[in-house]
Design an enzyme around this catalytic site. Structure first.
Site, PDB file in Angstrom:
ATOM      1  N   SER A 253      87.635  24.599  37.974  1.00 40.94           N
ATOM      2  CA  SER A 253      88.476  24.625  39.171  1.00 40.94           C
ATOM      3  C   SER A 253      87.602  24.725  40.403  1.00 40.94           C
ATOM      4  CB  SER A 253      89.380  25.844  39.130  1.00 40.94           C
ATOM      5  OG  SER A 253      88.569  27.007  39.141  1.00 40.94           O
ATOM      6  N   LYS A 254      88.094  24.190  41.492  1.00 43.12           N
ATOM      7  CA  LYS A 254      87.249  24.168  42.692  1.00 43.12           C
ATOM      8  C   LYS A 254      87.086  25.545  43.299  1.00 43.12           C
ATOM      9  CE  LYS A 254      90.821  22.228  45.698  1.00 43.12           C
ATOM     10  NZ  LYS A 254      91.253  21.027  46.362  1.00 43.12           N
ATOM     11  N   ARG A 255      87.894  26.500  42.859  1.00 47.86           N
ATOM     12  CA  ARG A 255      87.681  27.879  43.304  1.00 47.86           C
ATOM     13  C   ARG A 255      86.345  28.428  42.792  1.00 47.86           C
ATOM     14  NH1 ARG A 255      92.170  30.722  45.308  1.00 47.86           N
ATOM     15  NH2 ARG A 255      93.968  29.391  45.099  1.00 47.86           N
ATOM     16  N   ARG A 469      83.062  28.862  50.798  1.00 46.08           N
ATOM     17  CA  ARG A 469      83.248  29.669  49.577  1.00 46.08           C
ATOM     18  C   ARG A 469      82.068  30.615  49.347  1.00 46.08           C
ATOM     19  NH1 ARG A 469      87.577  28.877  47.283  1.00 46.08           N
ATOM     20  NH2 ARG A 469      88.578  26.839  47.143  1.00 46.08           N
TER      21      ARG A 469
END
Ligand code: GLU
Length: 494
Positions: A253-255, A469
């Protein structure tokens, strides 16, 4: 034996995902190993979510990785059009045939009724799904409602009991109870097909022999097999590949991991290393060699060597492999040429120069000021983010809200970014100067730099996402619970 034909069928609804490249790679190797064809089909029946930019990005990313297709919307072929939005007439003919044969039915239920039904099912802990209400309509009732121009969707009928049993090439027998399968909508009220219907019709008409796709589609396969059966068509072989995973084994996931191919391109990975790395996801060369070309992978490809344990997408390992490519495969001249091309892309340089010119006194100041345009993730720590009035939590909030705002905007233009960030600052009741502080540090690594809005515009979404992030992590990160609360707050702002 029929000719081997495989396909990758992306929906152009977002960034080009490494998972798409991974599935494309395996489809391509499978087909080409057997002198077959590898097709690219754009599944854009969801008109609200599909967009032209995403389609362009997907095509150019896959091509950049060397995963060219033999037929597709850009290069044509004997089975086109290869874009579902151009095939409406085909789906219409096919659904009419099933309606005539009573294999499917019109459903006039309102959204309200369906919402209520879902709520009841949730309260009584039943499997959510359509209850068959409109199956009871008589022909006369249907005709009357059609004459009154009532909106309807077309749903599939399904067996009332028993299991759907099918062979998956990698998993053997798969058994799914029909209770778990919904009376799927095949055509929406706007007359356009859903994924399930268009996908099956196209796989058949495009003579796809083997459907190699991600395991998230296993539960849809009973619906697909039913459609093949309705038409009396021979289904393809199904092969569901293991999903790529984050280091903690959750679905990639891009998280937790950059997932956009654009990120790897912008960070200066070599396309052949990235595609080699994806070839190691659940697969290996018979020799055990970890570094191989696409041609070598194709030559030795055997899909039964795919192992089903979820392959971990590990950036450290990709870095190692990419470094190996750089050292072993690039001559000094090639390194110089490719680095220069990557770093000094003319379009990009043209945008950066005006920002630097205002601030430098001599060329030797350039790297100090603008090096962050060429670097990966700036090296910061919590001290870099120290600020007289903004605590870490508030800075995380600014960064997260900015990221969400940027991800929502489908136009990456300076003026739009500027006005969106200004409105965010106002909504958070912050002076723009304070609001921009954590962004400056996250993007450039410093509290003072070239205009952060210009820099964000130039760097693009993939790099900015990764930097924002990382900055959030540096500031202590956010728990799932905090993220939920922030999301609520963010949605309330909009
Ligand atoms: N359009 C689907 C996707 O976005 C294709 C799934 C399939 O391969 O059947 O992944």
């Amino acid at each position: 034996m029929n000719r081997v034909r495989t396909r990758i069928a992306p929906s152009p609804t977002g960034d080009p995902h490494v998972g798409t490249a991974y599935i494309a790679l395996f489809n391509r190797c499978f087909a080409h190993r057997q002198k077959g064809d590898f097709i690219l089909r754009i599944e854009d029946t969801d008109r609200e979510r599909s967009n032209v930019q995403s389609e362009k990005d997907i095509l150019s990313s896959l091509a950049w990785m060397g995963l060219q297709w033999d037929e597709g919307p850009d290069c044509g072929g004997d089975f086109g059009p290869y874009r579902q939005s151009e095939r409406s007439e085909i789906y219409k003919q096919h659904i009419d045939q099933l309606l005539d044969q009573d294999k499917v039915f019109r459903c006039f239920c309102s959204g309200e009724r369906l919402d209520k039904l879902r709520q009841q099912q949730m309260q009584t802990k039943q499997q959510p799904g359509y209850d068959g209400h409109c199956l009871q309509l008589s022909e006369g009732q249907i005709a009357a409602r059609l004459a009154a121009n009532e909106e309807y969707v077309v749903r599939m009928k399904k067996p009332e009991s028993g299991d759907c049993v099918f062979e998956d090439f990698l998993r053997g027998e798969v058994r799914i109870s029909w209770d778990q399968v919904d009376m799927q909508v095949l055509v929406k009220s706007d007359g356009l097909p859903t994924y399930h219907f268009a996908n099956v019709v196209d796989d058949h008409l495009m003579q796809i022999s083997d459907v190699i796709r991600g395991e998230e589609w296993i539960n849809s396969t009973p619906k697909h097999l039913l459609i093949y059966q309705y038409f009396g068509w021979q289904p393809p072989v199904f092969c569901h590949m293991p999903l790529l995973r984050n280091l903690d084994k959750s679905k990639l996931s891009k998280r937790k991991n950059p997932t956009s191919i654009g990120y790897y391109r912008a960070m200066g990975y070599l396309p052949q290393a990235l595609s080699n790395y994806l070839g190691l996801m659940g697969w290996s060369m018979p020799s055990g060699e970890e570094k191989f070309t696409l041609e070598e992978m194709t030559e030795h490809f055997d899909i039964s060597r795919v192992s089903l344990g979820g392959p971990i997408f590990d950036i450290e390992k990709l870095n190692w492999l990419n470094g190996k490519y750089i050292r072993e495969d690039l001559t000094d001249d090639q390194f110089a040429a490719q680095y220069t091309q990557w770093a000094f892309d003319h379009q990009k340089v043209k945008q950066i120069v005006p920002l630097l010119k205002q601030r430098v006194e001599k060329f030797s100041d350039v790297v100090e000021l603008g090096g962050f345009f060429l670097n990966g993730i700036p090296d910061t720590d919590s001290a870099t983010f120290a600020h007289k009035s903004l605590d870490a939590l508030l800075q995380v909030k600014i960064l997260q809200f900015t990221l969400w705002k940027l991800e929502q905007s489908n136009e990456w233009k300076r003026d739009i970014i500027e006005s969106e960030l200004q409105s965010l600052a106002r909504a958070l009741d912050l002076k723009i100067r304070d609001f921009l502080f954590p962004l400056f540090v996250a993007i450039s690594g410093k509290a003072v730099s070239t205009s952060v809005i210009e820099s964000i515009t130039i760097l693009g979404v993939d790099i900015c996402r990764a930097r924002l992030r990382q900055a959030m992590e540096t500031l202590g990160g956010i728990s799932k619970k905090q993220a939920k609360a922030l999301e609520k707050e963010f949605n309330a702002l909009a």
